[in-house]
Motif scaffolding. Structure first.
Motif, mmCIF file in Angstrom:
data_model
loop_
_atom_site.group_PDB
_atom_site.id
_atom_site.type_symbol
_atom_site.label_atom_id
_atom_site.label_comp_id
_atom_site.label_asym_id
_atom_site.label_seq_id
_atom_site.Cartn_x
_atom_site.Cartn_y
_atom_site.Cartn_z
ATOM 1 N N ALA A 407 0.799 -1.238 -0.037
ATOM 2 C CA ALA A 407 0.103 0.018 -0.169
ATOM 3 C C ALA A 407 1.067 1.291 -0.101
ATOM 4 O O ALA A 407 2.036 1.353 0.667
ATOM 5 C CB ALA A 407 -0.859 -0.093 1.248
ATOM 6 N N ARG A 408 0.583 2.283 -0.683
ATOM 7 C CA ARG A 408 1.174 3.410 -0.825
ATOM 8 C C ARG A 408 1.191 4.160 0.483
ATOM 9 O O ARG A 408 -0.032 4.445 1.060
ATOM 10 C CB ARG A 408 0.677 4.322 -1.854
ATOM 11 C CG ARG A 408 1.379 5.605 -2.084
ATOM 12 C CD ARG A 408 0.786 6.268 -3.345
ATOM 13 N NE ARG A 408 1.497 7.670 -3.740
ATOM 14 C CZ ARG A 408 1.115 8.585 -4.429
ATOM 15 N NH1 ARG A 408 0.139 8.396 -5.316
ATOM 16 N NH2 ARG A 408 1.968 9.716 -4.445
ATOM 17 N N GLY A 409 2.397 4.792 1.047
ATOM 18 C CA GLY A 409 2.196 5.521 2.295
ATOM 19 C C GLY A 409 1.879 6.989 1.920
ATOM 20 O O GLY A 409 1.412 7.318 0.941
ATOM 21 N N PHE A 410 2.560 7.757 2.885
ATOM 22 C CA PHE A 410 2.209 9.227 2.707
ATOM 23 C C PHE A 410 3.858 9.849 2.947
ATOM 24 O O PHE A 410 4.502 9.339 3.619
ATOM 25 C CB PHE A 410 1.312 9.707 3.567
ATOM 26 C CG PHE A 410 1.133 9.510 5.025
ATOM 27 C CD1 PHE A 410 1.999 10.168 6.028
ATOM 28 C CD2 PHE A 410 0.918 8.160 5.671
ATOM 29 C CE1 PHE A 410 2.303 10.051 7.240
ATOM 30 C CE2 PHE A 410 0.637 8.073 6.985
ATOM 31 C CZ PHE A 410 1.706 8.685 7.650
ATOM 32 N N ASN A 411 3.809 11.172 2.648
ATOM 33 C CA ASN A 411 5.017 11.716 2.720
ATOM 34 C C ASN A 411 5.212 12.313 4.375
ATOM 35 O O ASN A 411 4.288 12.740 4.560
ATOM 36 C CB ASN A 411 5.168 13.081 1.967
ATOM 37 C CG ASN A 411 6.349 13.833 2.058
ATOM 38 O OD1 ASN A 411 7.554 13.294 2.376
ATOM 39 N ND2 ASN A 411 6.651 15.141 1.986
ATOM 40 N N GLY A 412 6.121 11.873 4.852
ATOM 41 C CA GLY A 412 6.302 12.229 6.439
ATOM 42 C C GLY A 412 6.361 10.866 7.216
ATOM 43 O O GLY A 412 6.890 11.080 8.522
ATOM 44 N N ILE A 413 6.345 9.899 6.521
ATOM 45 C CA ILE A 413 6.696 8.587 7.581
ATOM 46 C C ILE A 413 7.949 8.622 8.011
ATOM 47 O O ILE A 413 8.887 8.554 7.308
ATOM 48 C CB ILE A 413 6.025 7.373 6.842
ATOM 49 C CG1 ILE A 413 4.530 7.259 6.722
ATOM 50 C CG2 ILE A 413 6.560 6.327 7.464
ATOM 51 C CD1 ILE A 413 4.323 6.131 5.939
ATOM 52 N N GLN A 414 8.212 8.329 9.416
ATOM 53 C CA GLN A 414 9.540 8.268 9.773
ATOM 54 C C GLN A 414 10.010 6.875 10.287
ATOM 55 O O GLN A 414 11.016 6.515 10.557
ATOM 56 C CB GLN A 414 9.685 9.105 11.209
ATOM 57 C CG GLN A 414 9.315 10.929 10.750
ATOM 58 C CD GLN A 414 9.455 11.526 11.896
ATOM 59 O OE1 GLN A 414 8.875 11.291 12.984
ATOM 60 N NE2 GLN A 414 9.962 12.828 11.720
ATOM 61 N N GLY A 415 8.846 5.751 10.249
ATOM 62 C CA GLY A 415 9.298 4.571 10.562
ATOM 63 C C GLY A 415 10.037 3.968 9.469
ATOM 64 O O GLY A 415 10.065 4.461 8.224
ATOM 65 N N ILE A 416 10.500 2.666 9.802
ATOM 66 C CA ILE A 416 11.551 2.194 9.006
ATOM 67 C C ILE A 416 10.756 0.772 8.614
ATOM 68 O O ILE A 416 10.184 0.064 9.633
ATOM 69 C CB ILE A 416 12.847 1.814 9.694
ATOM 70 C CG1 ILE A 416 13.628 3.218 9.676
ATOM 71 C CG2 ILE A 416 13.786 0.795 8.713
ATOM 72 C CD1 ILE A 416 14.954 3.035 10.297
ATOM 73 N N ASP A 417 10.823 0.422 7.543
ATOM 74 C CA ASP A 417 10.314 -1.131 6.887
ATOM 75 C C ASP A 417 11.203 -2.126 7.346
ATOM 76 O O ASP A 417 12.468 -1.876 7.155
ATOM 77 C CB ASP A 417 10.290 -0.897 5.260
ATOM 78 C CG ASP A 417 9.959 -2.369 4.821
ATOM 79 O OD1 ASP A 417 9.463 -3.247 5.642
ATOM 80 O OD2 ASP A 417 10.043 -2.420 3.277
#
Length: 522
Positions: A407-417
């Protein structure tokens, strides 16, 4: 193999990382939770983004640190226009549900203020993340009790379904309280210390509830989770379900057989119960501050041996009930058409000192008891390592769910895959940041402002810096796993402190929000 699995995220409230059988607890048995770890990965270095309820829950949903998402301490609502990873799943076609405790808005109308000067009483002087007049009362327990028509406005931070529980112990509110009133009539006669069954525990927050097991919040959440799964798993539509238990957060109210399932006599005090060498003035204040006799406890406190072991035994009982509930929910998953396509995750919103350093509950001391939480991930279609030493954070959960769902995320996510760490156990970051902005003034900090702490964790070291103070904490994580020797003032660690201070500055710069990124220059 499916690229669009379903997800069930189990979450508890105020559970330490080591309070699971699979984490080596010497007494507590959690076979159903352990089964999640046995079929997947247990991260032994799972840390919160913030060790208090609302900030860390907001960080979970937004995949962003508290200083960025706006929920810096309890009493602050997550802005309604916040992007969450659940929003992203919903836009990608997932059915989304939250059953149990949300706590993304306050449970009461109590104002969250810093209490310094007359200006603080005027809301127009405050910097705001939300428009004036915006009301956040969806989870307000009093409004749920007073207004039979009060409900959650959906979608709620991305959730299309929300069976709501507020508060803790046997006095829960929200949808569960409404259900109690409908099914038990005057249920108030069964809850609270004034109606409790006889017992010989000395802790005032040890309440032997008369509420039947099947009416307790853990059972209510269990039943609704099973209903959700049964209603969705025969469909081709994948789902994301968050099952959020208010336990084992105090007060200690395990119902029925769970009350005396464990005895205080079976509980051992932690090695650090005797205290710390070189503790900070704030730490020493808590170590020497005893609650008034018989006073109901709500924050970090100094305890004697009996009080500590009582809390441990009752916490174990509450966890046993949670484990049994998870066993039934996992049974519903296993019986469904999506059994082999459902990822199961387990974590908690923060820990509890639970006797470490002679302290109980949580507060402004960034020790591992409250910073480290369980973090289990089981994916039936992906290979995984049994354990990983990678430094992982609450903000990584949503980022990893989005990656697994495609799923596409959003700009600004700070977590790591964490995909690679799950497959190989490999590190995902060199150091990890924990923020802690308190909301209760503490006199020892000089100006009676709530403490503000930033903690940096590396594989070898852990350092906590307190705003406006020349003292702090520094622990060698390998040599001193129980955090019993503070090396902050040790001359031999001067170079280590300098290096960690530089790394902390890098993390603080990295954490500052860069969303939205510019689309033009100049």
């Amino acid at each position: 193999m499916t690229d669009r699995p379903s997800f069930v995220l189990f979450m508890t409230d105020q559970q330490r990382a080591d309070w699971l059988g699979c984490a080596g607890h010497p007494v507590l048995e959690t076979p159903n939770i352990d089964a999640i770890a046995a079929s997947g990965t247990r991260f032994v270095n799972g840390f919160v983004a913030h060790p208090i309820c609302m900030p860390n829950r907001a960080s979970l949903l937004t995949c962003r640190m508290p200083s960025v998402n706006g929920v810096r301490h309890n009493g602050l609502s997550l802005p309604l226009d916040s992007n969450t990873f659940v929003d992203c799943l919903r836009r990608a076609g997932y059915a989304t549900g939250l059953i149990g405790k949300g706590h993304h808005q306050p449970f009461s109308d109590m104002s969250a203020r810093m209490q310094r000067g007359e200006w603080d009483t005027d809301p127009h002087t405050e910097a705001r993340l939300v428009p004036p007049g915006t009301v956040y009362r969806d989870e307000n327990a009093d409004r749920w009790a007073a207004d039979p028509n009060h409900d959650i406005e959906l979608p709620y931070y991305g959730f299309d379904h929300f069976d709501h529980v507020s508060r803790h112990g046997d006095g829960s509110g929200g949808g569960h309280e409404r259900w109690l009133r409908e099914h038990l009539g005057e249920y108030e006669r069964l809850i609270g210390p004034e109606n409790q069954l006889p017992h010989d525990f000395v802790r005032p927050d040890a309440i032997r509830t008369a509420l039947p097991e099947e009416a307790y919040s853990t059972a209510w959440i269990r039943d609704r989770a099973v209903e959700f799964i049964e209603a969705h798993t025969e469909s081709d539509q994948p789902f994301f379900l968050m099952v959020s238990f208010p336990d084992p957060h105090h007060p200690f109210t395990p119902p029925g057989k769970y009350w005396d399932m464990y005895s205080p006599d079976d509980m051992s005090l932690p090695a650090s119960f005797v205290g710390m060498e070189g503790g900070t003035p704030l730490y020493e204040m808590f170590r020497n501050r005893r609650p008034e006799p018989g006073a109901f406890r709500g924050a970090l406190e100094c305890v004697d041996e009996r009080e500590a072991t009582e809390a441990m035994a009752l916490t174990a009982g509450m966890m046993a009930m949670v484990d049994d509930a998870i066993g039934m929910i996992r049974g519903a998953i296993g019986a469904s058409a999506q059994a082999d396509e459902t990822v199961q995750i387990y974590t908690s919103d923060h820990g509890d000192m639970m006797g470490d350093h002679g302290l109980m509950l949580k507060g402004p001391v960034n020790l591992d008891g409250i910073l480290k939480v369980p973090f289990l991930w089981s994916d039936p279609q992906r290979p995984s390592v049994a354990t990983s030493d990678a430094l992982v954070s609450t903000i990584d959960i949503g980022a990893t769910v989005l990656a697994r769902a495609g799923a596409r995320g959003f700009n600004g996510i700070q977590g790591i895959d964490l995909t690679d760490a799950l497959a190989t156990g490999s590190p995902v970051r060199d150091q990890l940041l924990v923020e802690h902005d308190g909301h209760v003034p503490i006199p020892v900090t000089g100006d009676q402002w709530p403490p503000r702490i930033r903690t940096l964790v590396t594989p070898e070291w852990k350092m906590s810096v307190y705003l406006d103070q020349d003292w702090g904490e520094l622990f060698n994580r390998g040599d001193d796993p129980h955090e019993m020797r503070n090396l902050w003032d040790d001359p031999s660690t001067r170079d280590v402190r300098a290096e960690l201070t530089w790394l902390l500055s890098q993390e603080l710069i990295r954490t500052v929000d860069r969303s939205p990124l510019p689309i033009v220059l100049g």
